[in-house]
Design a protein around this motif. Sequence first.
Motif: not given
Length: 439
Positions: A62-70
Amino acid sequence: MNTRRGIRRGILATVAVAVTLPLVAGCTAGTSGSTSGNTTLTVMTGAQDLSKDQLAEFQKQNPGITVKVIATDATRLNTMLAAGNPPDIAVGAAIGSANINARGLATDLTPYLAKSKVLKESDLQPVNNGFRWNGKQSGKGDIYGIVKDWSQDNTLWYNTALFDQAQVPYLSATKATTYDQLLDISKKLTSSDGKQYGLGLEWAWSLYAPISAMVLQQGGHLFNSDLTKVDFDSAEAKRALQWYVDFGQANVGPTSLNPLADGSDYSTFAANRMAITQDGYWFGGNFADPKAMKTVAMAPAPVMGDKPVATTYSGQGWWIPAKAKNKDAAWKLIEYYMAGKPAQDRASSGWGIPALKSLMSKMPQTLPYQKQAYQVAQDELAHAEPLPDSPYVTTDLLNTTIDKYLQQAIKKQLTVDQAATAITNDINKALKQGKEQIG
């Protein structure tokens, strides 16, 4: 390593935060969060839920989606929800979601399911129904979350080596042990020097759920039909409370009066210091490692009464907050995590029963204990029954109230009858307040 203990406690706490939040409007699919351009997707979940490899694979797909995990944090989630700036995905339990859904805090995922090519409503295991909400009660209506994996959590695991040492016959794999028999067996497996427990109940995780199951097994009900009142003064509820008091006074296992340091049975069990633990099928995932102990077996959920009930206490899953900014991107991650390679890997690892019917065949049966546990789990599915989930009170409040008075009864400061009345009164006050808040 038991990756569930922190998750379970986090779930109970996260469910509790919703009671203090104002009512907000629900949102449906396609109303926000276009995945075009660059999107940063914020996911609040357990640190072990999404591996670096999984994140990399999803982001590559999914280019363009960056996942940030908290990391899951009940206080932080509460603050974010109240501020109208929640994560795009939050972890939560199906059993306990009624309070969140009644307050309009979650997004209806039904439209997303209808359009999905990988997640189908017809493929969802019944445990997912805990996330359903029809405006008045859970279990019916639209779906507001997707279960990751689940177990029937009142089943038993035991260490056959400790049974052999004590010359105690193994638990049956097909016939449920009664709770009275279980307590007697536990006494035989508890060492006089206090170094070995006979039975662990994961006391720190839940009291409401197992006691509710005990009441159901006797043909009773804790709640009235509209879930606005509770009754622990019934004969069925008092019998369940009495058993917990007897357990605590017998000193055969940890309670909140003598808790385990890490709040989980696993490390004590794995150290050969606990003979039996009441944990779901997921617990078997601890023993697939070649270096793990091999003297383990699973047994059906014990019964109190004539009706077998093997139930899930939570059904951990993901939900999208109503005010999430990137709902479409969040759904893409849910599809990947719940139906893609991560879901297939979870199913084959033994860390829980798959939440999709199509993945049931991947449950592990390679090792002897896995074959035995698989069969027990399959047999127990016939006794599945959902627990009542009132929208007017949180799971955390139920657990802390029951624990407060059980402690006093174990210490003989209250009789069981007095404890039952006190639990009933306190919870009914909370239910009344919750009903007034929600309407």
